[in-house]
Structure formats: structure tokens, C-alpha cells
Design a protein around this motif. Structure first.
Motif: not given
Length: 247
Positions: A64-68, A77-78, A124-125, A149-152
Motif C-alpha cells: 500500500v502506498v499512501s499520501q498525506g 492511512d497506510n 508518502q508512506a 482491500q486497498g493494495a495498490n
């Protein structure tokens, strides 16, 4: 593969070889067979033994790659999305021993301008799992569930053979048979016969381990097509050098 062939007559008895003379002068009696026999000729043959197997293990990285706007927001979020991905992996029946955290990263994101210092615009996490699938036929459907489920981010698969010992032994047998057949051919051409094997050296092996992985692009969460992975076959090889005594 280039085969190394050497045919040479023995040049000296064992007693004249320095190593053998030293052994005879030692206080305890020792029998040492010289590398080159005292009588006859030697033939060195290199051969590769080969067999094949259908891979039964697939290793894939899913993350999962998340931005914040802040580091804490990106990590939070990650973590939430990764918890759902991990739960989906376990619901699919993947054992704990086959799930391993591969990467955890937190990086600032910058905006660059001319003649001004870079400015942090957010964070970015990234969290990535290394997942081993022991039923390759089901791995595609599991990946689809992870994306839902959110894996990108998905990389792989690395396909390999879980227990290659039997295949390696088949390859070793094949290598010795090839070396023996080649030795018989050269001996016959030289008017000699193969008396026995003097030595065998295993120079290397390929146990059907993972090759450079095929890269799978991150899939959209609403994708309709189903992911499938074809295992194909992997070669298992062993390289040997065999020294034969001819007379």
C-alpha cells in the motif's frame, strides 16, 4: 555449453610426485591415490545434467502506498489500509510463515522551483508484504482480493520449486550419464577403453529458483478482469567435471 576435454597420458609414477613422496616419508603409513593415476591415460569431461519441474511456489510483493499532508497522516492511512490487506491475506488461507514484511518507508514529497529551496508538500508512506503462495492456481484470485482491500502496488511473481532435492538428483544422474557416454566415445576413438572414474566434482547447480520477476502493474480496485498466473516449467540443472581412467 562449452565442454572441457583433456586427454593425457600419465607422466610419472606416484612415488615421483612430490606430494606422494612426502606422504611416504610420514611416520604413519598413509595410502594416497594420486590425482593422475600411475598407469593409463586420463580423460576430463565436463557435462550438464538437466531435468524440469512445474514451479509450485510463487512469491509476490503486495503493498500500500499512501499520501498525506503530514507524516502522521500518511502513516495512519497506510496502517489502516495495510491492516485490511493483511486480514485479506490471512482469510485466503496463507499461513503466517508465508507472510513477511518486506518494506516500510516514509518519504517527504517536494516541490521544486527555480532559485528557491525545495518545499515539502506532503509525505508518502509505503508498506509492502512478501507473500508466498503454495497453491499457484489460487494466487491470482488472492491478489484480486488484496486489491479490493486497498493494495495498490504489486510486484512479481517469482516462481520457484519448493523442494528441489529430487529434481537435483535426477539432474546429477543425467550429468554423470552424459559424461560417461562422452568418455566412451573419446576412448573408442583413441583405441582405448574406460576403466573407471577417478574423481567427480560438482561445479554448480540451478535448483529452479526464482528468475527476474515479471512485473505486474497495480490494478484498479474496480477492475473486472480476473488475474491469472501460469506456472510453466523451470529447468533444474547440475554441472559436473568427471575424470576417467582409460587403458
Amino acid at each position: 555449453m562449452m565442454n572441457k576435454i583433456l586427454l593425457a597420458a600419465a607422466l610419472a609414477p606416484a612415488a615421483l610426485i612430490p606430494g606422494a613422496a612426502w606422504a611416504q616419508s610420514a611416520s604413519a603409513p598413509t595410502t594416497v591415490e594420486p590425482l593422475v593415476p600411475a598407469a593409463g591415460a586420463v580423460l576430463d569431461v565436463s557435462a550438464e545434467g538437466r531435468t524440469s519441474r512445474v514451479p509450485d511456489l510463487a512469491t509476490i510483493r503486495a503493498g500500500v502506498v499512501s499520501q498525506g499532508a503530514t507524516a502522521a497522516a500518511a502513516l495512519s492511512d497506510n496502517a489502516q489500509r495495510m491492516a485490511r490487506v493483511l486480514a485479506a491475506v490471512k482469510r485466503a488461507g496463507v499461513a503466517d510463515r508465508d507472510i513477511q514484511t518486506a518494506t516500510v518507508q516514509l518519504q517527504p514529497q517536494y516541490r521544486y522551483g527555480e532559485n528557491v529551496p525545495p518545499t515539502i508538500t506532503g509525505y508518502q508512506a509505503t508498506n509492502t508484504l512478501s507473500i508466498r503462495f503454495r497453491d499457484i492456481a489460487k494466487s491470482g484470485s488472492v491478489l484480486d482480493a488484496l486489491v479490493a482491500q486497498g493494495a495498490n502496488q504489486i510486484d512479481g511473481p517469482n516462481l520457484s520449486i519448493d523442494n528441489p532435492d529430487a529434481a537435483l538428483n535426477e539432474a546429477r544422474t543425467d550429468a554423470i550419464q552424459k559424461a560417461r557416454a562422452r568418455a566412451e566415445l573419446y576412448a573408442k576413438a583413441a583405441g582405448l577403453r574406460v576403466a573407471r572414474i577417478v574423481s567427480i566434482t560438482e561445479n554448480g547447480q540451478d535448483a529452479g529458483g526464482p528468475e527476474r520477476p515479471m512485473m505486474m502493474q497495480a490494478m484498479a480496485r474496480d477492475a473486472v478482469a480476473k488475474t491469472s498466473i501460469a506456472p510453466g516449467e523451470r529447468d533444474v540443472t547440475v554441472n559436473v567435471s568427471v575424470r576417467f581412467l582409460l587403458n
